[in-house]
Scaffold this motif. Sequence first.
Motif, short mmCIF file in Angstrom:
data_model
loop_
_atom_site.label_atom_id
_atom_site.label_comp_id
_atom_site.label_asym_id
_atom_site.label_seq_id
_atom_site.Cartn_x
_atom_site.Cartn_y
_atom_site.Cartn_z
N ASN A 27 0.86 5.91 -4.13
CA ASN A 27 -0.44 6.55 -4.33
C ASN A 27 -0.53 6.97 -5.81
N ASN A 68 0.81 -1.23 0.00
CA ASN A 68 0.00 0.00 0.00
C ASN A 68 0.84 1.27 0.00
N PRO A 78 1.18 12.83 -3.00
CA PRO A 78 -0.14 12.23 -3.21
C PRO A 78 -0.83 12.83 -4.43
N ALA A 122 3.12 9.50 2.94
CA ALA A 122 2.81 10.72 2.20
C ALA A 122 3.77 11.85 2.55
N LEU A 134 -3.61 2.58 -3.66
CA LEU A 134 -2.28 2.54 -3.06
C LEU A 134 -1.70 1.17 -3.36
N LEU A 139 -0.98 10.54 6.29
CA LEU A 139 -1.62 9.28 5.95
C LEU A 139 -1.19 8.23 6.98
#
Length: 667
Positions: free
Chosen positions: A348, A345, A622, A612, A354, A636
């Motif tokens: 982005n 994940n 992002p 992030a 993600l 995040l």
Amino acid sequence: MSKKETRRPPALKLLAFVTGCALAMPVLAQQLPELGSEAEPWKVDVYYDNHTAFRGKDRTGDRVGLSKFRNTLQVEADKELGDDWAFRGILRGSWDGVYRMNKGQYGEAAGGPINLQSTTPGGYIETPHGAGPVTKEVVDGLGLTNNAFVSGAGYPNSPNDGFRVLGDRLHETAGGVAFGVPVRPCDKDGRGCRDFGGYGDKKLSELEAPEFNDRLDFIREAYVRKNFTLGDGSDLFLKIGKQQVVWGRTDLFRVLDVINPVDYSRNNIYDELQDIRIPMWIAQAEWRMGPSESMQDRNFQIVWNFDKFRPNNLGQCGSPNAILDAGCFFRGMANLWDNGGTVANFANVAPGTLLATNFGPGQIGLRDVNLPDWSLSNTQIGAKFEGITQDGLSFSLNALYYRSQLPSLHGAKRTTNGFTGVYSETNPYLISFDMEFPRVKLLGGSLDFQSEALGAAFRFEGAMTWGEEFANTARPELYSSNRVWRSVIGVDRPTFIPFINPHRTTLISAQLFWQHIFDHEYYKTGAKDGQNYLGPVGMVDWKDNFIGTVLIKAFMMNDRLSPELIVARDFRAQATAIAPAVEWSVTDDLKLTFGGNFKVGTGARRFDDCRACNPWAPFTAPVGDPDPMTAYSRGLAGFEPLGRFRAGPIGSAMYEDEIYFKLKYQF
């Protein structure tokens, strides 16, 4: 024809070693009296202890089973050497069979292949380690052909085996950061193995028998002591050798008691401190001044820890007791630096998307562990004045200059930019770390007094420190140095509780711990100073944290049967440990204990994970970010890696409930 090597099992080696030491004492006793007419024979006691523990299912549904089968032999020896000199020594060796008896959880067969998560608008998808959607080939397709990501073919130096997903015993990945952590002993799998200061790089035999190492930990105590009478009637007491120096008056909480590091790998927080402090080579000098007009007694003590630096042992990843799961985070990050790895994940690439990313070596992770040299930079020295007033109030004033026994991760270090392939020595907000152990100054004190009216004894400790370091995602280097105040107040009261024992008091003991971090940084969701926060950023540790404990201990059958209940509550983490036990002294030499520890409340916590932070601008900004060329954390959040500090030692062990049996015999 060559001779076949004969190998003795580790348990037999332990028995032979400690028994040999015990048998040697009488022989030495025949020799040492010749050193002086006042010398006395050795006084030797030998103890055997077995601690067997079982765990239930972890969060994944796996039945853990045996989590400890530790057998310990301990020899305690005292000797009067003459001319008021005396010697005390304690030898302790243990062998824990859990690594062989439950090798699928903790030994050479632990771990296996893992899948790592990507988040899409349609839900989570899983891909094996080494097959993340973001690969070198994918980034090549963006025209960045010099990128340093890894091909979808995987990692030849880090195959998908012998892994667990970071934190999987405690929480789901749930859209957060995760990666594989090797969990086998380091002679079976050397990935991510580092010397974090006495742990982190241990092979199977060293995990089984931890006292037998190059620091000679089987020597628990080995010191000489002497009392010199001075001309003014006061005394000078010297104590030199390997020892524990105990400052403070409270149980469990280490406010002033920070001279010796602690081995949490032995049994997490559940063993007595006297059993898990790591003895160090220390010199003590104490001037015993005696009474004065206003004081019943006065003492001034100087302590010099001249041993090679040693931090707390937080437990190696893959062993049953790795407090806060910190050892797994360290090992996993070291493996990411050395070999690269797939991180769940991470990338982005679109709103709500993600993707797992195949990082290459030298991009993110933990590279160097900077343990202090054995030199003047390692010197740790302290002083304490203590006295008793005419009213019976005991107090102490303490000062200590020492090294932090907890590691600090300094981020924004050297890296190879994943997208451009360009190397740089610094990179603000990047999760590329070195491990450091900063200098700390401590000033504090303690007091205790009896209240006849309440029938209770009260204890207090407090200390201010300067120089401790904490994870802080609001800083480019991802840490900050802060002042910290810690204090504990405790009360002990023997109380008649008729339904427990109408003829004998029951001990009730309670403590409340408070920690306050000065200049605490914590920024909530929203815009501040031109920066847009998706969630909280800053220091993961609570600005103010409170932990309370209660002990209820009864005595029955002429004190041979002693049931007890310990409850510990971490109020900010909202997690509670409950530890009932029954201790039965079958004879004067044989003691049995049955008990358990169980956790209730909130477990894993989320916090900013710096995905992030945009360290490789503009590539890591992002999607739709208003300032794609600036590096800072947008907030995040996920469970890893910082949520463990929010959960605390109790919350991060939520799925480590145990029942246990102990046997202790004195020969």
